[in-house]
Design an enzyme around this catalytic site. Structure first.
Site, PDB file in Angstrom:
ATOM      1  CD  GLU A  41      -2.730   1.190   2.738  1.00 40.94           C
ATOM      2  OE1 GLU A  41      -3.516   1.896   2.577  1.00 40.94           O
ATOM      3  OE2 GLU A  41      -2.389   0.341   3.444  1.00 40.94           O
ATOM      4  CE  LYS A 127      -7.526   2.076   2.967  1.00 47.16           C
ATOM      5  NZ  LYS A 127      -6.418   2.328   3.594  1.00 47.16           N
ATOM      6  CB  CYS A 161      -5.066  -1.276   4.351  1.00 51.26           C
ATOM      7  SG  CYS A 161      -4.198  -1.488   6.123  1.00 51.26           S
TER       8      CYS A 161
END
Length: 303
Positions: A41, A127, A161
């Site tokens: 990430e 995200k 994540c």
């Protein structure tokens, strides 16, 4: 018997150094020597672990604004030269890669996973839900960037994540037929390992989780805090089979590259007795509606 070599890279790039981050990403993809390579990430653009940008509720400072300016400047634009450079690498190697990055789009930043293949740049995922203090750095993605990429051998998708903790996100990806679940992250807790094994077992997919290994020296000296230890993100990269078995890792306390040969025939073997969006679903009881339209703040401005 169909097999595929996959690699997850555990490393970090220098914060606020876009050129250095790109050079590391290019070198690591080449070093991995795999058909599918996953980087952590925010590898390009950086994950500013331990920095608070001098924010408290209802208060900002000039110093914090200047730090954000530096962070914004280090992010990449898409399309842009960094994307072009990585596309050239995967074209040259005839491989696929998933690379974590921070995208600059106007005055807003997004945490993204970039997809590359033998034909170059393939797309991105933004995200959907930044976690906690990430929300004052990154905007929220929308449903228009939820790709699953067909590599010819397997279908490739990504959750960044803590998106891996979103049950409806996972269900959407399962419905798209993901085979290789890529999880770029900075979560180095032991609990992350249980989550990765759960996703593999629930989705009956291979999970490729790439985490950063970030030392304090990776943060500019003038930003060091008294409570920063020598290691800020301690890895935990891992590769898991569709039945939840760990094939490589978890890797701790160092940088490195984990590789595994994936037997793609394990996918139908695992799905024999469980398909979360097929024969184990109950559409008469549960249903999910997914909105994949782009949500733009301003429309109708012409070409």
């Amino acid at each position: 018997m169909a097999k595929l070599t996959a690699a997850v890279v555990q490393a970090a790039a220098p914060l606020f150094d876009t050129r250095g981050a790109l050079s590391r990403a290019e070198s690591l993809i080449r070093e991995a020597r795999a058909e599918v390579v996953v980087l952590p990430e925010a590898f390009l653009g950086g994950y500013p672990k331990g920095l608070d940008f001098d924010i408290t509720v209802g208060r900002r400072t000039d110093a914090g604004r200047e730090l954000f300016r530096r962070y914004l400047e280090a992010a990449i634009e898409i399309p842009g030269p960094e994307v072009d450079a990585l596309a050239a690498v995967t074209r040259d190697l005839r491989c696929h890669a998933v690379v974590g990055a921070v995208e600059r789009r106007g005055a807003t930043l997004y945490c993204v996973a970039l997809f590359f293949g033998p034909t170059g740049y393939l797309g991105l995922h933004r995200k959907l839900m930044p976690t906690a203090a990430e929300r004052y750095l990154w905007g929220q993605g929308d449903g228009s960037t939820l790709p699953v990429i067909d590599t010819g051998a397997a279908r490739l998708g990504a959750a960044i994540c803590w998106e891996n903790y979103m049950p409806l996100f996972r269900t959407t990806m399962y419905a798209k037929g993901v085979d290789l679940w890529c999880a770029p992250t900075v979560d180095d807790r032991d609990q992350w390992q249980a989550s990765m094994r759960h996703v593999a077992l629930e989705g009956r997919c291979f999970v490729l989780s790439a985490n950063q290994f970030l030392r304090r020296e990776g943060v500019p000296a003038e930003l060091h805090r008294h409570d920063m230890g020598p290691v800020l993100i301690n890895g935990g990269s891992v590769i898991v089979s569709p039945l939840g078995e760990v094939l490589a890792g978890p890797l701790r306390d160092c940088e490195g590259i984990l590789t595994a040969e994936l037997d793609l025939d394990d996918l139908p073997r695992a799905r024999f007795d469980f398909d979360a969006v097929g024969h184990y679903a109950r559409p008469d009881v549960f249903s999910l509606r997914v909105d994949e339209t782009a949500r733009n703040a301003v429309t109708g401005l012409g070409a």
